[in-house]
Design an enzyme around this catalytic site. Structure first.
Site, PDB file in Angstrom:
ATOM      1  N   GLU A 184      -7.949  -3.388  -0.486  1.00  0.00           N
ATOM      2  CA  GLU A 184      -8.505  -3.688  -1.808  1.00  0.00           C
ATOM      3  C   GLU A 184      -8.537  -5.192  -2.077  1.00  0.00           C
ATOM      4  O   GLU A 184      -9.390  -5.673  -2.826  1.00  0.00           O
ATOM      5  CB  GLU A 184      -7.695  -2.981  -2.899  1.00  0.00           C
ATOM      6  CG  GLU A 184      -7.956  -1.487  -3.014  1.00  0.00           C
ATOM      7  CD  GLU A 184      -7.207  -0.678  -1.973  1.00  0.00           C
ATOM      8  OE1 GLU A 184      -6.292  -1.254  -1.325  1.00  0.00           O
ATOM      9  OE2 GLU A 184      -7.529   0.513  -1.788  1.00  0.00           O
TER      10      GLU A 184
ATOM     11  N   HIS B 210       0.847  -1.189   0.000  1.00  0.00           N
ATOM     12  CA  HIS B 210       0.000   0.000   0.000  1.00  0.00           C
ATOM     13  C   HIS B 210       0.882   1.239   0.000  1.00  0.00           C
ATOM     14  O   HIS B 210       1.937   1.255   0.644  1.00  0.00           O
ATOM     15  CB  HIS B 210      -0.917   0.001   1.229  1.00  0.00           C
ATOM     16  CG  HIS B 210      -2.013   1.012   1.167  1.00  0.00           C
ATOM     17  ND1 HIS B 210      -1.851   2.313   1.570  1.00  0.00           N
ATOM     18  CD2 HIS B 210      -3.302   0.909   0.741  1.00  0.00           C
ATOM     19  CE1 HIS B 210      -2.988   2.968   1.410  1.00  0.00           C
ATOM     20  NE2 HIS B 210      -3.886   2.144   0.910  1.00  0.00           N
TER      21      HIS B 210
END
Length: 369
Positions: free
Chosen positions: A308, A253
């Site tokens: 996600e 991330h």
């Protein structure tokens, strides 16, 4: 004068809504770690907490649920606007246009929590109405007694959702209610800082969320899970990709340099439904194997699942097409945007950053000639 491109590292506001600590993998909603929020909050409770800064009592929660239920019904005027939009208009643009049409004099400065509740209630209905009419299906009227997330799924598909799916989507939407001073939240606060209305601020935020660098759908994770399902060998697929130097989608991330706290919280919620949906079970097992192989191929890199990854698994499980991923993200983030607009209004200063001119100086050129 050195410019901080993209305002990275520049403090723009002071906020008590949330805190994002990417280095240590911590996300706080009003001072409470997201993992703790997940243990006690429904979507409605978490939204109330972000708007008011306190947990609702039973009466306050019932009142909020009733307000959300009341505002789920789209006006004939808004339906007419949605019906008149081009069929090839993407869903984010539909949401932006429909929300913008809400901007009557009722929303004039100053923003209220009641306005925030109304917009939050409307976005899922806008998405569901547009989806069903484009598909040639009759729009589904909301059911007052359903929760916010249950009703969203019901209006999308026309049937009551199974509990595992509703619980999984609710967990995702709680985790994406708010995430600090991201691009869309900043856009909302900049608009609000001019003493514009909440609808205008929300429209700015939606337009910003539409950009793929911010609200991009996790389609790469869907592709990965589909491939694993077809081959029916998690380790084989993942090891092949890592050997070829390919990136595993859904891992790592840009903000969190360690575990994404939202992914951890979402995983804990999904573990409670283990065995109830094959796609969610596949995601859990894929993560276990992927972390093991990433430690083998890239030791010391600390690559873990991001939110996600599990979001994609949830969307796959409820058979939500990729075109609805970012709109669903938007449906939850309306809470965070409106909370920030309300906070901005309490102690407002218009945003007016400086820029660094890097073009030619014609005066110098004229003197030299």
């Amino acid at each position: 004068m050195n410019a901080a491109k993209g305002l990275k590292g520049v403090v723009a506001v002071e906020t008590s809504i949330s805190s994002v600590d990417g280095k240590n993998g911590i996300l706080l909603y009003r001072g409470i770690e997201i993992s703790e929020v997940m243990k006690i909050a429904s979507f409605e409770k978490a939204a109330y907490f972000l708007w008011y800064g306190k947990w609702p009592d039973d009466h306050e929660l019932r009142k909020l649920k009733n307000e959300l239920s009341k505002h789920r019904v789209l006006s004939p005027e808004m339906k007419k606007i949605i019906d008149g939009l081009p069929e090839n208009m993407d869903m984010m643009s539909v949401i932006r246009t429909a929300v913008s049409s809400e901007g009557t004099v009722d929303y004039n400065w100053k923003p209220t929590t009641g306005q925030a509740v109304r917009l939050t209630a409307q976005v899922p209905s806008i998405i569901a109405y547009r989806k069903r009419t484009l598909e040639g299906n009759a729009p589904v009227s909301p059911i007052p007694d359903l929760s916010h997330v249950e009703n969203y799924l019901y209006m999308l598909y026309g049937s009551l959702p199974i509990k595992a799916h509703a619980d999984a989507l609710e967990a995702y939407m709680i985790l994406t209610l708010e995430h600090g001073m991201n691009a869309s939240t900043f856009a909302a606060r900049v608009t609000a800082s001019t003493e514009s209305d909440l609808v205008s601020a929300a429209t700015s935020a939606i337009g910003t969320m539409k950009g793929p660098l911010h609200g991009g759908a996790p389609s790469g994770v869907i592709d990965l899970l589909n491939e694993i399902s077809e081959v029916n060998d998690i380790e084989k697929v993942l090891r092949h990709k890592l050997t070829r130097g390919e990136k595993l989608m859904g891992f790592g991330h840009r903000v969190y340099k360690t575990h994404d706290p939202r992914a951890i919280a979402l995983k804990e919620r999904l573990l409670q439904t283990a065995g109830e949906d094959p796609w969610l079970d596949l995601a859990l097992e894929t993560e276990r194997m992927a972390v093991q192989l990433l430690n083998e191929f890239k030791p010391g890199r600390s690559l873990y699942t991001n939110v996600e990854f599990y979001a994609a698994a949830i969307m796959k499980a409820i058979q939500m097409e990729p075109a609805l991923f970012t709109p669903t993200f938007t449906a939850s983030r309306m809470v965070g945007w409106s909370a920030h607009v309300l906070e901005q209004a309490e102690d407002n200063t218009i945003f007016r950053p400086e820029s660094v001119y890097v073009g030619p100086d014609r005066r110098v050129e004229e003197k030299m000639n």
